[in-house]
Design a protein around this motif. Structure first.
Motif, PDB file in Angstrom:
ATOM      1  N   MET A  56       0.930  -1.185  -0.061  1.00 32.19           N
ATOM      2  CA  MET A  56       0.063  -0.028   0.025  1.00 32.19           C
ATOM      3  C   MET A  56       0.713   1.239  -0.146  1.00 32.19           C
ATOM      4  SD  MET A  56      -2.853   1.157   2.875  1.00 32.19           S
ATOM      5  CE  MET A  56      -1.529   0.913   4.203  1.00 32.19           C
ATOM      6  N   ASP A  57       0.567   2.343  -0.897  1.00 29.29           N
ATOM      7  CA  ASP A  57       1.571   3.515  -1.088  1.00 29.29           C
ATOM      8  C   ASP A  57       0.642   4.934  -0.619  1.00 29.29           C
ATOM      9  OD1 ASP A  57      -0.059   3.957  -3.594  1.00 29.29           O
ATOM     10  OD2 ASP A  57       1.422   2.928  -4.718  1.00 29.29           O
ATOM     11  N   LEU A  58       1.257   5.934  -0.911  1.00 29.86           N
ATOM     12  CA  LEU A  58       0.341   7.234  -0.435  1.00 29.86           C
ATOM     13  C   LEU A  58      -0.450   7.346  -1.388  1.00 29.86           C
ATOM     14  CD1 LEU A  58       3.426   9.501   0.968  1.00 29.86           C
ATOM     15  CD2 LEU A  58       1.573   8.224   2.092  1.00 29.86           C
ATOM     16  N   VAL A  59      -0.310   7.130  -2.748  1.00 33.89           N
ATOM     17  CA  VAL A  59      -1.296   7.391  -3.841  1.00 33.89           C
ATOM     18  C   VAL A  59      -2.571   6.495  -3.650  1.00 33.89           C
ATOM     19  CG1 VAL A  59      -1.791   7.042  -6.184  1.00 33.89           C
ATOM     20  CG2 VAL A  59       0.573   7.715  -5.471  1.00 33.89           C
ATOM     21  N   SER A  60      -2.274   5.230  -2.957  1.00 37.77           N
ATOM     22  CA  SER A  60      -3.388   4.364  -2.810  1.00 37.77           C
ATOM     23  C   SER A  60      -4.397   5.028  -1.811  1.00 37.77           C
ATOM     24  CB  SER A  60      -3.067   2.975  -2.479  1.00 37.77           C
ATOM     25  OG  SER A  60      -2.381   2.309  -3.553  1.00 37.77           O
ATOM     26  N   LEU A  61      -3.507   5.621  -0.582  1.00 36.28           N
ATOM     27  CA  LEU A  61      -4.210   5.929   0.583  1.00 36.28           C
ATOM     28  C   LEU A  61      -4.865   7.356  -0.007  1.00 36.28           C
ATOM     29  CD1 LEU A  61      -1.731   5.715   3.377  1.00 36.28           C
ATOM     30  CD2 LEU A  61      -3.954   4.729   3.201  1.00 36.28           C
ATOM     31  N   PHE A  62      -4.407   8.306  -0.804  1.00 41.42           N
ATOM     32  CA  PHE A  62      -5.098   9.532  -1.363  1.00 41.42           C
ATOM     33  C   PHE A  62      -6.401   9.097  -1.982  1.00 41.42           C
ATOM     34  CE2 PHE A  62      -5.777  12.349  -4.849  1.00 41.42           C
ATOM     35  CZ  PHE A  62      -5.909  13.537  -4.171  1.00 41.42           C
ATOM     36  N   GLU A  63      -6.263   8.095  -3.077  1.00 43.41           N
ATOM     37  CA  GLU A  63      -7.449   7.644  -3.610  1.00 43.41           C
ATOM     38  C   GLU A  63      -8.381   7.267  -2.739  1.00 43.41           C
ATOM     39  OE1 GLU A  63      -5.069   6.047  -7.808  1.00 43.41           O
ATOM     40  OE2 GLU A  63      -5.563   4.798  -6.491  1.00 43.41           O
ATOM     41  N   ALA A  64      -7.929   6.575  -2.034  1.00 42.79           N
ATOM     42  CA  ALA A  64      -9.111   5.918  -0.799  1.00 42.79           C
ATOM     43  C   ALA A  64      -9.638   6.960   0.040  1.00 42.79           C
ATOM     44  CB  ALA A  64      -8.693   5.050   0.026  1.00 42.79           C
ATOM     45  N   ALA A  65      -8.975   8.173   0.207  1.00 41.63           N
ATOM     46  CA  ALA A  65      -9.615   9.169   0.892  1.00 41.63           C
ATOM     47  C   ALA A  65     -10.408  10.048   0.071  1.00 41.63           C
ATOM     48  CB  ALA A  65      -8.507  10.056   1.429  1.00 41.63           C
ATOM     49  N   LEU A  66     -10.171  10.254  -1.365  1.00 38.27           N
ATOM     50  CA  LEU A  66     -10.789  10.847  -2.227  1.00 38.27           C
ATOM     51  C   LEU A  66     -12.227  10.142  -2.514  1.00 38.27           C
ATOM     52  CD1 LEU A  66     -11.316  12.968  -4.350  1.00 38.27           C
ATOM     53  CD2 LEU A  66      -9.935  11.773  -5.981  1.00 38.27           C
ATOM     54  N   LEU A  67     -12.136   8.887  -2.705  1.00 39.58           N
ATOM     55  CA  LEU A  67     -13.312   7.848  -2.738  1.00 39.58           C
ATOM     56  C   LEU A  67     -14.284   8.058  -1.585  1.00 39.58           C
ATOM     57  CD1 LEU A  67     -11.693   4.874  -4.521  1.00 39.58           C
ATOM     58  CD2 LEU A  67     -13.328   6.367  -5.463  1.00 39.58           C
ATOM     59  N   GLY A  68     -13.641   8.107  -0.285  1.00 40.30           N
ATOM     60  CA  GLY A  68     -14.605   8.292   0.621  1.00 40.30           C
ATOM     61  C   GLY A  68     -15.209   9.733   0.952  1.00 40.30           C
ATOM     62  N   VAL A  69     -14.553  10.693   0.558  1.00 36.56           N
ATOM     63  CA  VAL A  69     -15.027  11.998   0.635  1.00 36.56           C
ATOM     64  C   VAL A  69     -16.443  12.116  -0.463  1.00 36.56           C
ATOM     65  CG1 VAL A  69     -14.699  14.469  -0.304  1.00 36.56           C
ATOM     66  CG2 VAL A  69     -13.236  13.293   1.225  1.00 36.56           C
ATOM     67  N   VAL A  70     -16.115  11.495  -1.645  1.00 37.77           N
ATOM     68  CA  VAL A  70     -17.183  11.271  -2.683  1.00 37.77           C
ATOM     69  C   VAL A  70     -18.448  10.456  -2.143  1.00 37.77           C
ATOM     70  CG1 VAL A  70     -17.853  10.309  -4.973  1.00 37.77           C
ATOM     71  CG2 VAL A  70     -15.734  11.827  -4.636  1.00 37.77           C
ATOM     72  N   GLU A  71     -18.007   9.236  -1.462  1.00 38.74           N
ATOM     73  CA  GLU A  71     -19.008   8.609  -0.914  1.00 38.74           C
ATOM     74  C   GLU A  71     -19.962   9.431   0.125  1.00 38.74           C
ATOM     75  OE1 GLU A  71     -21.641   6.104   1.051  1.00 38.74           O
ATOM     76  OE2 GLU A  71     -20.730   5.760  -0.807  1.00 38.74           O
ATOM     77  N   GLY A  72     -19.510   9.975   0.925  1.00 37.95           N
ATOM     78  CA  GLY A  72     -19.925  10.769   2.074  1.00 37.95           C
ATOM     79  C   GLY A  72     -20.841  12.173   1.337  1.00 37.95           C
ATOM     80  N   LEU A  73     -20.244  12.645   0.182  1.00 40.65           N
ATOM     81  CA  LEU A  73     -21.044  13.790  -0.423  1.00 40.65           C
ATOM     82  C   LEU A  73     -22.234  13.264  -1.191  1.00 40.65           C
ATOM     83  CD1 LEU A  73     -17.866  15.762  -1.827  1.00 40.65           C
ATOM     84  CD2 LEU A  73     -19.274  16.725   0.212  1.00 40.65           C
ATOM     85  N   THR A  74     -22.079  11.993  -1.554  1.00 44.06           N
ATOM     86  CA  THR A  74     -23.198  11.695  -2.581  1.00 44.06           C
ATOM     87  C   THR A  74     -24.108  10.702  -2.101  1.00 44.06           C
ATOM     88  OG1 THR A  74     -21.657   9.962  -3.631  1.00 44.06           O
ATOM     89  CG2 THR A  74     -21.838  12.213  -4.807  1.00 44.06           C
ATOM     90  N   GLU A  75     -23.850  10.092  -0.789  1.00 47.72           N
ATOM     91  CA  GLU A  75     -24.701   8.823  -0.459  1.00 47.72           C
ATOM     92  C   GLU A  75     -26.239   9.390  -0.204  1.00 47.72           C
ATOM     93  OE1 GLU A  75     -26.244   5.515   0.108  1.00 47.72           O
ATOM     94  OE2 GLU A  75     -24.088   5.600  -0.082  1.00 47.72           O
ATOM     95  N   PHE A  76     -26.329  10.378   0.341  1.00 41.79           N
ATOM     96  CA  PHE A  76     -27.719  10.724   0.742  1.00 41.79           C
ATOM     97  C   PHE A  76     -28.229  11.866  -0.340  1.00 41.79           C
ATOM     98  CE2 PHE A  76     -25.853   9.515   4.853  1.00 41.79           C
ATOM     99  CZ  PHE A  76     -26.511   8.297   4.947  1.00 41.79           C
ATOM    100  N   LEU A  77     -27.883  12.134  -1.265  1.00 40.08           N
ATOM    101  CA  LEU A  77     -28.191  12.875  -2.458  1.00 40.08           C
ATOM    102  C   LEU A  77     -28.641  11.946  -3.658  1.00 40.08           C
ATOM    103  CD1 LEU A  77     -25.523  15.685  -2.759  1.00 40.08           C
ATOM    104  CD2 LEU A  77     -27.474  15.618  -1.248  1.00 40.08           C
ATOM    105  N   PRO A  78     -29.711  12.388  -4.302  1.00 44.70           N
ATOM    106  CA  PRO A  78     -30.221  11.314  -5.411  1.00 44.70           C
ATOM    107  C   PRO A  78     -29.248  11.348  -6.658  1.00 44.70           C
ATOM    108  CG  PRO A  78     -31.307  13.399  -5.397  1.00 44.70           C
ATOM    109  CD  PRO A  78     -30.362  13.575  -4.179  1.00 44.70           C
ATOM    110  N   VAL A  79     -27.928  11.102  -6.516  1.00 47.35           N
ATOM    111  CA  VAL A  79     -27.063  11.422  -7.575  1.00 47.35           C
ATOM    112  C   VAL A  79     -26.322  10.007  -7.710  1.00 47.35           C
ATOM    113  CG1 VAL A  79     -26.815  13.862  -7.447  1.00 47.35           C
ATOM    114  CG2 VAL A  79     -25.080  12.105  -6.070  1.00 47.35           C
ATOM    115  N   SER A  80     -26.551   8.910  -6.755  1.00 51.02           N
ATOM    116  CA  SER A  80     -26.096   7.590  -7.058  1.00 51.02           C
ATOM    117  C   SER A  80     -24.441   7.718  -6.487  1.00 51.02           C
ATOM    118  CB  SER A  80     -25.996   7.080  -8.385  1.00 51.02           C
ATOM    119  OG  SER A  80     -25.440   5.774  -8.393  1.00 51.02           O
ATOM    120  N   SER A  81     -24.295   7.454  -5.032  1.00 51.06           N
ATOM    121  CA  SER A  81     -22.844   7.329  -4.705  1.00 51.06           C
ATOM    122  C   SER A  81     -22.059   6.135  -5.284  1.00 51.06           C
ATOM    123  CB  SER A  81     -22.990   7.074  -3.008  1.00 51.06           C
ATOM    124  OG  SER A  81     -23.720   6.128  -2.896  1.00 51.06           O
TER     125      SER A  81
END
Length: 288
Positions: free
Chosen positions: A1-26
């Motif tokens: 596991m590298d820093l790039v993977s951690l950054f991508e995981a963090a970015l995907l987590g932010v997108v999940e949180g932003l979109t989960e409860f909006l009608p846009v399909s997380s």
């Protein structure tokens, strides 16, 4: 596991949180973003498991109300009806999702084109429903029976404005609508909100019931996916999931606190246009 993977995981987590409860399909956003980033998780498990962060966020926001409902269940029929209604709405997607789990994960989750098309079509449907739905300021009906004290057109336009008092038949119908969200890109919240609006709910109540229904639905998907993929997870997967979980929790906490007021003021059209833009951009990226 590298820093790039951690950054991508963090970015995907932010997108999940932003979109989960909006009608846009997380899920649609995560799958498309993961595809273009080249982020791969075992069996697409990461995309489901980080939903735990969003689940805990909504539990935190609604903890006081949920506690009152739980304490009132032995003595209050309306509390029992609310819980039964949410469970009834949860069951159709739970049964179909478990039955078709293999096909959904191995075929639909692996086909970005399906996600893009679902985002665009879902956006058009959401735009149509939002445009035809009456404003939240019209007369309200919050019980199973007809509205009282209203005449003529006001009677016909009455809506359900209390998400905790939807009729059980309405809960079942919303649950059936939620089954469409088994196709990634359709949106769990989008399908339930559209169903609730078409059945006469106000925009705010439709979104709030979607929140409540999301709790058992997301928790069930999380638990089932964790069980099905328990042998495939590694320590590296766990570290990425934790990073995604934390980011999803923090962003979902903010979204849940703000989104109902936004929807009451602006409706769902902004989310419909966003879906179509993302879907179109995804199609362009796939076809280039």
């Amino acid at each position: 596991m590298d820093l790039v993977s951690l950054f991508e995981a963090a970015l995907l987590g932010v997108v999940e949180g932003l979109t989960e409860f909006l009608p846009v399909s997380s899920t649609g956003h995560l799958l498309l973003l993961g595809h273009f980033l080249g982020f791969e998780s075992t069996g697409k498990t990461f995309e489901v498991l980080i939903q735990l962060g969003a689940i805990i966020a909504i539990l935190a926001v609604y903890s006081a109300r949920l506690t009152r409902v739980a304490l009132a269940i032995p003595t209050d029929p309306s509390a029992r009806r609310f819980v039964i209604g949410v469970l009834i709405a949860f069951l159709p997607a739970a049964v179909i999702g478990a039955t078709l789990h293999g096909f959904i994960k191995s075929v639909l989750f692996e086909t970005p084109m399906v996600v893009c098309i679902a985002l665009i079509v879902g956006g058009l449907v959401l735009l149509w429903v939002d445009a035809r739905h009456q404003p939240d300021t019209i007369p309200l009906r919050t019980t199973d029976g007809p509205a009282h004290g209203w005449q003529g057109q006001a009677e016909a336009n009455a809506t359900y404005d209390d998400a905790m008092r939807f009729p059980l038949r309405m809960c079942l119908a919303i649950g059936l609508c939620q089954c469409a969200a088994l196709i990634p890109g359709v949106s769990r919240s989008g399908s339930t909100i559209v169903g609730a609006l078409l059945l006469g709910a106000s925009k705010r109540a439709a979104a709030e019931f979607s929140f409540f229904l999301g709790m058992p639905t997301m928790a069930g998907a999380f638990a089932y996916d964790l069980y099905k993929n328990r042998a495939l997870l590694s320590f590296d997967d766990a570290a990425l999931i934790v990073v995604g979980f934390v980011c999803a929790f923090l962003t979902a906490l903010l979204v849940v606190r703000l989104v109902l007021d936004f929807i009451s003021r602006h409706g769902f059209a902004p989310f419909a246009w966003w879906r179509m833009i993302v879907g179109a951009a995804g199609l362009a990226g796939l076809l280039v």
